[in-house]
Write a protein that holds these residues in place. Structure first.
Motif, short mmCIF file in Angstrom:
data_model
loop_
_atom_site.label_atom_id
_atom_site.label_comp_id
_atom_site.label_asym_id
_atom_site.label_seq_id
_atom_site.Cartn_x
_atom_site.Cartn_y
_atom_site.Cartn_z
N GLY A 39 0.70 -1.20 0.00
CA GLY A 39 -0.06 0.12 0.11
C GLY A 39 0.74 1.17 -0.17
N TYR A 78 -2.17 11.93 -4.10
CA TYR A 78 -1.97 10.50 -4.12
C TYR A 78 -1.32 10.01 -5.16
CZ TYR A 78 -4.89 10.89 0.25
OH TYR A 78 -5.49 11.25 1.31
N PHE A 111 0.77 4.59 -2.77
CA PHE A 111 0.41 5.94 -2.56
C PHE A 111 1.33 6.72 -2.27
CE2 PHE A 111 -3.50 3.56 -1.88
CZ PHE A 111 -4.39 4.27 -2.53
N VAL A 169 1.99 9.82 0.80
CA VAL A 169 0.73 9.74 1.48
C VAL A 169 0.79 8.78 2.68
CG1 VAL A 169 -1.92 9.68 1.45
CG2 VAL A 169 -0.49 10.59 -0.52
N GLY A 205 -9.65 5.48 -4.63
CA GLY A 205 -8.73 6.09 -3.52
C GLY A 205 -7.63 7.00 -3.88
N HIS A 206 -7.19 7.17 -5.37
CA HIS A 206 -6.21 7.90 -5.55
C HIS A 206 -6.60 9.32 -6.13
CE1 HIS A 206 -3.81 4.10 -5.64
NE2 HIS A 206 -2.79 5.09 -5.55
N TRP A 260 -4.23 7.00 3.40
CA TRP A 260 -4.66 6.11 2.32
C TRP A 260 -5.46 4.77 2.86
CZ3 TRP A 260 -2.81 1.10 2.74
CH2 TRP A 260 -1.55 0.93 3.09
N MET A 312 1.38 7.19 -7.15
CA MET A 312 2.29 5.97 -6.86
C MET A 312 3.63 6.10 -6.92
SD MET A 312 0.36 3.17 -8.99
CE MET A 312 0.58 4.03 -10.49
N ASN A 316 -8.30 2.07 1.02
CA ASN A 316 -7.70 0.82 0.57
C ASN A 316 -7.20 0.31 1.77
OD1 ASN A 316 -7.68 3.20 -1.77
ND2 ASN A 316 -7.38 1.20 -2.76
N LYS A 337 0.02 6.29 5.59
CA LYS A 337 -0.99 5.07 5.69
C LYS A 337 -2.33 5.61 6.41
CE LYS A 337 -1.36 0.23 6.90
NZ LYS A 337 -0.64 -0.98 7.58
#
Length: 286
Positions: free
Chosen positions: A15, A224, A19, A22, A218-219, A27, A226, A31, A24
């Protein structure tokens, strides 16, 4: 024209990697992660039946890699391209065109399979042409050190060797109108060079296959992004432009990697573009 969602399989990724910077605590609200910090993802492809053409957008990972390789991705569920095609009355030999948004293994691995005696590779869709673009192809076959692990030569070179490789035009800006496959394409360079986002005019709606420009619902917030993105600041700009366009025009965003949300719409809010509706593909396509 008829559209069909095609689930090629499910997997998990870290995760935090999905993300970026960002935390945890933020996010994980959309997710949630398991005890190994892995989040559920999918490889949801899109099938377009249009006259005599049957176009598959992306192919998932395929099944030719080793057990060790797949062990890194925590495969789950029973979905496959073959079972999903069969559910809609199709076979992989019916596919006339495979459009690859980009050549990372989780998007193109299923394009190539072992041959019968496992001495080499062959196209998994024997009657199909395979579509990329020249700039991205060159980027993938001469990969940088960071992205090399995502561009596997056994997924890419056999496409060219088959003689079925075709390239789309590359626009001067970021939008290709009326591509050779009769849909528009938005070009984005943040995740990888010249990723292609198909935009399909369907029954008065615009269906956007989001690939890795927007992996999951969620992005949606702009930061947010990757950790896998090669140019994260460029992704910020590309996301902002595309999401504003989607909110302005009521686009339907078909999510390739979101295991639980197939299609979403977005709206303008005081915090920026945010989620509006969550819809099943069947609700949108029928």
């Amino acid at each position: 024209m008829t559209l069909y969602p095609i689930n090629s399989g499910n997997f998990k990724l870290d995760g935090g990697a999905m993300f970026g910077v960002v935390p945890k605590s933020l996010w994980s609200r959309t997710n949630p992660a398991d005890e190994n910090n892995m989040i559920d993802l999918t490889a949801r492809c899109l099938l377009i039946e249009d006259g005599n053409r049957l176009i598959l957008i992306d192919t998932g990972m395929g099944n030719k890699q080793s057990d060790k390789f797949f062990g890194y991705y925590y495969m789950w569920g029973n979905d496959s391209i073959d079972s999903s095609l069969e559910k809609h009355g199709f076979h992989r030999d019916d596919i006339t065109d495979v459009f690859l948004t980009h050549l990372h293994f989780d998007h193109c691995g299923g394009a190539i399979q072992w041959n019968k005696d496992r001495t080499g590779y062959e196209p998994a869709f024997k009657n199909a042409d395979f579509w990329s673009n020249k700039d991205h192809w060159d980027w993938a076959v001469n990969p940088n050190a960071r992205e090399k692990a995502s561009f596997l030569k056994e997924n890419i070179l056999p496409i060219e060797e088959s003689g079925r490789l075709k390239f789309t035009d590359i626009p001067k800006g970021d939008m290709l109108k009326n591509s050779a496959l009769d849909f528009d394409v938005f070009f984005a360079d943040g995740h990888t060079d010249k990723q292609m986002i198909p935009m399909i005019n369907y029954k008065g709606k615009t269906i956007c296959f989001m690939a890795d420009l927007l992996p999951t619902a969620g992005h949606l917030p702009l930061p947010y992004v990757m950790s896998y993105d090669m140019r994260p600041l460029l992704t910020l700009n590309e996301k902002e432009k595309f999401l504003n366009m989607a909110a302005d025009n009521g686009f339907y965003l078909f999510l390739e990697h979101d295991a639980y949300n197939e299609v979403i719409t977005v709206k303008h809010t005081e915090k920026g573009v945010r989620l509006d509706q969550v819809l099943s593909a069947n609700e949108v396509f029928n």
